[in-house]
Structures are given as C-alpha cells and as structure tokens.
Motif scaffolding. Sequence first.
Motif, PDB file in Angstrom:
ATOM      1  N   THR A 157     -28.912   3.353  15.472  1.00  0.00           N
ATOM      2  CA  THR A 157     -30.001   2.849  14.619  1.00  0.00           C
ATOM      3  C   THR A 157     -31.330   3.491  15.015  1.00  0.00           C
ATOM      4  N   LEU A 172     -31.549   7.072  13.384  1.00  0.00           N
ATOM      5  CA  LEU A 172     -31.097   7.077  11.986  1.00  0.00           C
ATOM      6  C   LEU A 172     -31.330   8.394  11.259  1.00  0.00           C
ATOM      7  N   ALA A 211     -28.287  -1.725   6.268  1.00  0.00           N
ATOM      8  CA  ALA A 211     -29.238  -0.603   6.374  1.00  0.00           C
ATOM      9  C   ALA A 211     -29.115   0.064   7.734  1.00  0.00           C
ATOM     10  N   ASP A 212     -28.887  -0.739   8.790  1.00  0.00           N
ATOM     11  CA  ASP A 212     -28.736  -0.191  10.139  1.00  0.00           C
ATOM     12  C   ASP A 212     -27.274  -0.285  10.572  1.00  0.00           C
ATOM     13  N   GLY A 266     -28.502   3.344   5.820  1.00  0.00           N
ATOM     14  CA  GLY A 266     -29.774   4.041   6.060  1.00  0.00           C
ATOM     15  C   GLY A 266     -29.590   5.361   6.787  1.00  0.00           C
ATOM     16  N   TYR A 296     -34.531   4.141   4.584  1.00  0.00           N
ATOM     17  CA  TYR A 296     -34.190   2.896   5.280  1.00  0.00           C
ATOM     18  C   TYR A 296     -34.754   1.676   4.555  1.00  0.00           C
TER      19      TYR A 296
END
Length: 778
Positions: free
Chosen positions: A665, A668, A698-699, A712, A719
Amino acid sequence: FDELLENSNGVSIFSGTINGFFGRLYKKGKFSEIKKFYKNLKSKFEDRFYLEIQRHNDDNEIGFEKFNLACSLELEIPIIATNEVFYMNKDMHEAHDALICIGNKTYVNDKNRLKFSDQHYFKENLEMLELFADIPEALENNYNFPKRCSFRPLFSKPILPNISSEKGGDASEILRKESLDGLIFKFKKFFNLEESQLENNEKFLQYKDRLDHELDIIIEMKYSSYFLIVSDYIKWAKNSDIPVGPGRGSGAGSLVAWCLSITDVDPIKFNLIFERFLNPDRISMPDFDIDFCEDKRDLVFEYLTKKYKDSVAHIITFGKLKARMVIRDVGRVLGLPYGFVDSISKMIPFDPSRPQSLTQCIAGEPRLQKLINEDTRVKKLTDLSLKLEGLNRNVATHAAGVVIADRKLTEVVPLYKDAAANLLLPSTQFDMYSAENAGLIKFDFLGLKTLTVINNTQKLAQKKDKNFNIENISYEDPKVFELLSSGNTVGLFQVESAGMRDALTHMKPNHIEDIIALVALYRPGPMSNIPTYNDCKHGRQTPDYLHPLLEDILKPTYGVIIYQEQVMQIAQKLSGFTAGQADLLRRAMGKKKRAELEKQKQGFIAGAVKNGIGKDVAAGIFLKIEPFAEYGFNKSHAAAYAIISYQTAYLKTYYPKEFIAASMTMDLSNQNKLSEFYEELKRLDIEVIRPDINECFADFRTDNEKFYYALGGIKAVGYEAISNIVKERLTNGKFKSINDFLNRVSPKDINKLQLEGLVKAGAFDSINSNRQALFNSI
C-alpha cells in the motif's frame, strides 16, 4: 509603515531608489502622497531621515531627483548621495542583466522587460566626488553618516522558548525531575522492578550515575530547554498515534534522551557513548534528527505552530547556478536555440558526487574549447556563465529543518512565504548557517515511510491479536534471525538489497548486535571487513584484538573495529583519555587533518606509556586503528536503524500477509516494487485475490487466508477515485453489471482511461468474463 513609525529609536531611514516605494509612487504621479509620507517620517525620525539622490541614468531618475531636491528645501530634510550596488565591477553589467532575465523568465532582447543602466557597480571615492560635485552637502552627509552608526551584528547566543515559565521551576530542575521519572518508568517497564526495589539495585545505580553525568554536562552547557522541547513534541506525537522512530544519529547515545522518550535505544545496553553526541570539550549545539511517519509529519508542525505561536518556521535553501544549469539558463535568455544550448550543456559532466566548476569542465573538454574559440555565440555564453556560476538561482525549503524561537520570529529574522508552495509554516530568509548565527536552533523532522508501514501492519495485526504492540516484542527471537539468515528480506528496512541479502546469508545473524554491525559495515570501504567478521564469528579465523586490554571492546565485533565509539573506548582504555578527548581524537581521524592528527597521536602514545604500554606498541596500535576510524560508523545511528530492521523482520516473520499488505500500500504507484512483492507472495504460498471490483479495495488488504490485490495499484487508476467507488459498493451492495457500475459511480471518479485500466486488469471478470468485448464497448 505604522510599525516603522512606532519603532523609530536608533534607526535611520533613507528614502530609497526610483524603483523603491517612493519611486513607484512618483512614477504614478502621487506627489502629494509622497510629501505626506515625508512629513510623517521627518516628524518621527527628525534628522535621521534622508532623501537619497542617485545618478545611475535609470529611467525617470532625473525627474525624481529634482522632486526630492525641491522637497528637501521645502520640508528641510537632509539629502544624501548614494549609489545602488548590484555588482563590484562595471564589466559585470551584462552578466547581471542576464541574471535579471533568468529571475524574471524573460529574454535579453525583450524591449518591455526590467532593465538597469551599467552604473550599478561599486564606485570609488573619486567617481562619487565627480558625479555629485554640484551638490556637496549630499556628499558630506554620505561621508559623515557612518560616524552616526554604532551597531555591528554579533553572533547570538542560542534562542530557545523558556520552558521554566511554562511548567513552573527552572528548566534544569524540570529536566532532572523528568529524566529521573523517566528512568524509574523504564526500569518498571523493561526490568520489572518496582520503585521500592530500585534504591539498592546495582543496575539502577549504574544507570543513575550515567544519568547524573549526562545531566551535569547538559545543564552546564545550558541545553536543558532544548531537550525538554524535543521531548515535549515527541511525547505529543506518540500520544497522538503518530509513529516516531527509535532514534537517529548520535542522539541515540544519550541516556537522558532515552529517559525522556526522545529515543527508544538503551545506550548502556548497546554500549553507546554520550560524548559522541554532546562533547563538553567541543562546544556545538546538540542535534536530534527525529524520524516521523511521513503521512502525519504535518500534524507535528501544526502542534508546534499552536504551542509556539508565530515562533516556528521552516529554513530556506537556495538553488545555485551550477555549471550545467548556468549554461542552460544563460543560453535561454540570450535567445539561443534550445538544441544548440542542450548540445553544449551535455559536454559538461554531471556527477553530483564529484561536482566540477565550469572552468574545470571547459579545461577538460577539448570540443567545448574549440567551440569557444570558433563561435562568438559560445564565447559570449561561457563568459557570462562563468560570471554567474555559483549565484543563487531559486528559493526552496529545507526538507526537514525547522527553527523554534522564544519570541515572534519576525523580531529575530526576516521571513518568507512562498505563495506557490502549500506549506503550513513560513520560511526564514536566512539559510541554515545564517539562522544559526542569529541564535536560532534547528530541529530536524524527517519523514520515514517504514514507520508508517510498521504502524499500519500493527493495526492489521491487532485485528488478530488485540494485545499486540511492536514496542513489546523480543529482540532475541530465533525465528526472526532465521528469516534474516535466509536472505528472504524483501520489504525489510535497510537489508533488502541483493548485496545485503548475500551478506546476511553468509553472516547468519543470531543476535541484534550482528544486525547493528551489518548496518555499519555495508558501505564502501568497511565492506571489505564483512568476510573477516563472518569468519571470526563462525570460528574459521581467530579474532585479532590488537592488545589484551582491548579484548572487552573488540570482542562483540570479533576484533574488527566497526564503530567510532570503539575508537573512543580504545583511547579511554589505553591512554586514559576522557570521553570528550576521545571524541576529539575520533574527529581528527575522520577528518584526516594531519596537524591535528599528529597532535592527537602524541597524546595517545604518551597516555599509553603512562599506563605501562610500550611506546612502539602504542604507536603500532594507533597505526592499526587509524584506517578503521576513517570509515568508522556511528554505532548510535546503526543501533537505532537496526532496531527498525529487526521490527520489520519480526512483522514479516509472524504477520507476513499484514506486513506485505501494508508495504505494498505504501508503494502503490511503484509498479516495479509491487511486482517484487507479488513474487514474494507467490514464494510464501499466499493466495492472492486478483483485482475484482466486487471483492477488492483501494489498498492492499488481508482477511484470514485471503490477500486482496489493491484496485488503487492498477496502472492509470487513481487511489482517491477508486476509494469512492469502493465506498459506493460497501454502502449499496456489489455491482451487478457494467451498466449498474456506470449508473452508480460518479462521473468525477471514473474516466475512459481508468475504466480501460480496470478492464485490462480483470477487475470486471466476475461481472463479464469477456474482457475484449467489454474493452471494445468503452
């Protein structure tokens, strides 16, 4: 203007140039307003207000002079002859003109740009006498004015907020109390001893002696407030869930810092020396470099702004016109073709580790010399560039430096606010060195993303084990050392490069001291000692301790001198040096100053002879430790960073999915790093849920046995946009079809490129498995 009038004592005022405040009003025809200001200034400053008369042949200057002479007669204000100096010699005019164009992003042949005459050089007495011969009183005032001045700037003593008024009592008393309270707390936490048991505890008394020794030095050097300020904002950060590093640099060698929670490194356990940080024999400011979580560092700045109102600022830095840059900039303002200037600048070597001046670059490049001799454009370009090289080009902000004063900063230094930069704090107009000379103390706030990774991993791990806390882990866990010895260190702080992995597999570390040694050794120079360390560690070679007296010092590193602290301990043990004297020896060896080194050598040998060691033996030991000292590493820094390395290894050992999710994360947008982590997941046999609009987030996330790939992390997908899409899914249920997706998602959050990225990554496969058809329909 009102502030200027209120604080007129001891100040003289000159009216300024045609380009100054009154000059600009004159150009606008505001004559009556100027007179009002002049009367106001005269009433406050009396004979300390002068009307400047200047003769540079700049536009509107003659008319402005006549106006000022008339005002001088009418209002009885003295006149003074001055010359605005932009450069020393007249032949610098053209170069200065080019510099103005660089600053204003214009061209030399632009008729509507700011332009000065060639008279802004430092004129000699005779020139000034000739220029102002018709108004001798203006010259006389110029001659007499310096006699009215009795001020010279002096180096200021350190300016720090007064802690004593805030907490009640003297800063030194507060420091002693808080340090002792901190020591008692540490003994309860780490040694499981209650306060009633401490009085006769040998270990506690050893720590207390060291604490008193450090406090005596800190208080004598008047740095109590400094320690309390740093301790205050670090404690605030830790209480506000902002990750703070265990330490950095020589500050980790201070027991006071450990007791005040500034560092998390026990200096006695790791055999660290306080005088490496603060030496009473070498007066210099202490300097704590503190690592904070990158994402939350601004919150610390906000706290400081509220606590020390109007007294906190960043430190300005100036970008310089270096060899390549000056050629490019001057070529642009002269109007030379871009490709032509680019070809010349590429002849100048670019090596930041060994920067060369433009003169050196020209001397070492025959092609450039040939062009200078044959092409007048290149001759002019290099002539102007040589005059401008090294000057300030642009303004920036020091990445980590912040100053804190005991009063409004505007009373100490001028400030600067960059409208283009989105910064919470203003900047000082003085650079780091000038700010220090003005008495301001620099505090370093560095961003370290690994702290964010550790913090996020801990939060994920606490879903499994709510009592887990990284602060309470064991630093003697065999499983962690097993992971490190295997070389499978992808994502681990400081030890994930190919070279480090190789070094770890050969070293087979089995205690934290090995990691500290490796952090210190893995650099050009000392790297060659890694095989010796490994061979001695594994019994393939007998350690060489140089002298029986030195065995205790060199045993932990198998006879290899790795740390600067070891050099200091050798000097103390063999030659009876104080810790302060030993630090001076270390500095002399590191700086390679022959005269200072020779002086230290004599002291070292003389001290050793006093202790019954032969002169030749002492000289031999000195020669042996000298090359090590040159490359010696600060153990305090190595220990602090080895702790972070170990913490990441611990998390990867016991919480691999959580650790990799947090690490990925953080990276990213780095596709190469994500690929590396993906290979690591495959090696660990962790099942990865491929990007799926109805499953993933998203993460990167992990849930029991599953590991969800981040939406993401897909190329071209933002993101923030994908976070909003996931929020919609969690609120109103899974997307049933591509039409359902498009109807429910805000057009602000998805565009054609993002949708294509999601389709190509297979994020819609669970809705429509025909990617090609889906892609073509976009």
